[in-house]
Design a protein around this motif. Structure first.
Motif, PDB file in Angstrom:
ATOM      1  N   LYS A  34       0.832  -1.200   0.000  1.00  0.00           N
ATOM      2  CA  LYS A  34       0.000   0.000   0.000  1.00  0.00           C
ATOM      3  C   LYS A  34       0.867   1.250   0.000  1.00  0.00           C
ATOM      4  N   GLU A  35       1.915   1.237   0.822  1.00  0.00           N
ATOM      5  CA  GLU A  35       2.822   2.383   0.889  1.00  0.00           C
ATOM      6  C   GLU A  35       3.499   2.625  -0.455  1.00  0.00           C
ATOM      7  N   ALA A  36       3.880   1.533  -1.126  1.00  0.00           N
ATOM      8  CA  ALA A  36       4.542   1.647  -2.426  1.00  0.00           C
ATOM      9  C   ALA A  36       3.596   2.181  -3.496  1.00  0.00           C
ATOM     10  N   GLU A  37       2.321   1.865  -3.368  1.00  0.00           N
ATOM     11  CA  GLU A  37       1.339   2.280  -4.373  1.00  0.00           C
ATOM     12  C   GLU A  37       0.814   3.688  -4.132  1.00  0.00           C
ATOM     13  N   ASP A  38       0.875   4.156  -2.893  1.00  0.00           N
ATOM     14  CA  ASP A  38       0.300   5.454  -2.537  1.00  0.00           C
ATOM     15  C   ASP A  38       1.102   6.620  -3.095  1.00  0.00           C
ATOM     16  N   SER A  39       0.401   7.675  -3.469  1.00  0.00           N
ATOM     17  CA  SER A  39       1.037   8.956  -3.757  1.00  0.00           C
ATOM     18  C   SER A  39       1.282   9.686  -2.441  1.00  0.00           C
ATOM     19  N   PHE A  40       1.927  10.837  -2.519  1.00  0.00           N
ATOM     20  CA  PHE A  40       2.155  11.653  -1.321  1.00  0.00           C
ATOM     21  C   PHE A  40       0.845  11.942  -0.602  1.00  0.00           C
ATOM     22  N   TYR A 113      11.947  10.774  -1.886  1.00  0.00           N
ATOM     23  CA  TYR A 113      11.054  11.912  -1.661  1.00  0.00           C
ATOM     24  C   TYR A 113       9.661  11.648  -2.231  1.00  0.00           C
ATOM     25  N   ASP A 114       8.665  12.063  -1.453  1.00  0.00           N
ATOM     26  CA  ASP A 114       7.266  11.865  -1.820  1.00  0.00           C
ATOM     27  C   ASP A 114       6.651  13.114  -2.440  1.00  0.00           C
ATOM     28  N   PRO A 145      10.819   8.631  -9.075  1.00  0.00           N
ATOM     29  CA  PRO A 145       9.700   8.418 -10.013  1.00  0.00           C
ATOM     30  C   PRO A 145       8.317   8.531  -9.376  1.00  0.00           C
ATOM     31  N   ASP A 146       8.214   8.268  -8.081  1.00  0.00           N
ATOM     32  CA  ASP A 146       6.906   8.292  -7.420  1.00  0.00           C
ATOM     33  C   ASP A 146       6.614   9.623  -6.731  1.00  0.00           C
ATOM     34  N   CYS A 147       7.477  10.597  -6.936  1.00  0.00           N
ATOM     35  CA  CYS A 147       7.373  11.869  -6.222  1.00  0.00           C
ATOM     36  C   CYS A 147       6.327  12.785  -6.862  1.00  0.00           C
ATOM     37  N   SER A 148       5.436  13.313  -6.040  1.00  0.00           N
ATOM     38  CA  SER A 148       4.506  14.347  -6.493  1.00  0.00           C
ATOM     39  C   SER A 148       5.239  15.691  -6.508  1.00  0.00           C
TER      40      SER A 148
END
Length: 344
Positions: A34-40, A113-114, A145-148
């Motif tokens: 879930k943490e890996a899939e979540d955005s900031f 970084y998120d 890559p996952d950073c907003s």
């Protein structure tokens, strides 16, 4: 209880413990997934720790104080969501957006970084601004890559200048939300001088507005459960010239020949940048490439203090064997941080 009953009871207890352990393991795996899939924004709601990166000029750098917007935002997010919220601010006063690209690419702190907050425009010229600004976004997307991302329109511009509309166009393409402090300042019903002591940097009242403006963007995206950023094509083809990056550190990669001279043996080609400190008065760095004088960046810094700067030396430099940098004084040489190349 006889031995048979004891053995049966022990077996049942072991089976129960195994089941509980497996359930806990499955729960932890699900949480990590879930943490890996979540955005900031989703992480805030789901209770995960978040890391925020701030990249900008002195307007962003000055947000770090006790009453600065970064501190206000960090405290607010912690209180609202009961998460661990960490801020890293790599902003540098007096610098333009190219410095943001370099600061992002050289960041090596093992933090994922998120959210990244970009705050530039005050020190930039219109020429090349779009490419440099987009290069920051691409650098963030490449490293995290996952950073907003949230982009700030700086209040110091007072109106929607060409640079501000450029940011708006870039953000529209990348679906990046904008924190518009120009609008916030203009529509507060107060004179600009009440919100800034020097006409550029927000004072305590201005910092509060910056905080509220960024917070509103975050609140809106939390409410919408905004996911991770999607891939986007580039606006400026030249931004690909920043796709690759190498950093040469003054303390570990260069050889300090004497008080004022540094050398490095290398083979590279592309956009050449330098990171060094302006001292009060005249500053000059003679840069030799393969034994020939290539450029001599010269700056008169009309302040009693010193200030670190990152700037482009050349858009097209090819080195086959060696770079040599000669400063005019030991004091200036002591402020040399390094050089970098970027290329397509």
């Amino acid at each position: 209880m006889n031995k048979v009953e004891e053995d049966k009871k022990s077996a049942e207890l072991r089976a129960l413990n195994k089941k509980l352990y497996q359930e806990e393991q499955e729960k932890q795996i699900a949480l990590k997934q879930k943490e890996a899939e979540d955005s900031f924004y989703q992480k805030l709601v789901d209770g995960f720790d978040v890391n925020v990166l701030v990249v900008g000029d002195s307007i962003a750098e000055n947000g770090q104080g006790e009453k600065g917007r970064c501190t206000l935002l960090q405290n607010n997010l912690r209180k609202t969501y009961n998460n661990r919220v960490s801020f890293t601010n790599v902003s540098m006063g007096g610098n333009a957006s190219y410095a943001g690209y370099v600061r992002t690419m050289t960041l090596n702190d093992d933090v994922g970084y998120d959210l990244a907050i970009i705050c530039y425009g005050q020190n930039d010229g219109a020429d090349g601004f779009s490419t440099n600004y987009e290069s920051i976004i691409r650098a963030i997307r490449s490293k995290y890559p996952d950073c907003s991302i949230i982009s700030i329109l700086e209040s110091s511009q007072r109106e929607y200048t060409e640079k501000m509309t450029t940011i708006q166009s870039i953000c529209e393409l990348y679906s990046i939300p904008i924190a518009d402090t120009i609008d916030a300042f203009n529509n507060l019903g107060k004179a600009y001088e009440d919100l800034s002591n020097d006409g550029v940097h927000p004072n305590d009242a201005g910092q509060e507005i910056y905080f509220e403006t960024v917070k509103e963007v975050i609140d809106d995206n939390v409410a919408a459960s905004t996911g991770k950023m999607a891939e986007a094509d580039v606006i400026n083809a030249d931004v690909h010239k920043f796709d690759n990056f190498v950093w040469y550190d003054a303390s570990s990669d260069f050889v300090r020949v004497d008080d004022t001279t540094f050398t490095i043996s290398t083979n590279a080609s592309g956009i050449l940048g330098i990171d060094y400190t302006y001292e009060s008065g005249d500053n000059k760095a003679d840069i030799y490439v393969d034994g020939e004088l290539f450029e001599s960046p010269t700056v008169t810094f009309d302040y009693d203090s010193s200030q670190r700067h990152i700037l482009v030396v050349s858009d097209d430099c090819t080195v086959k064997n060696e770079i040599k940098v000669v400063f005019t004084s030991k004091e200036q040489a002591d402020g040399f941080k390094g050089m970098c190349f970027s290329w397509e």
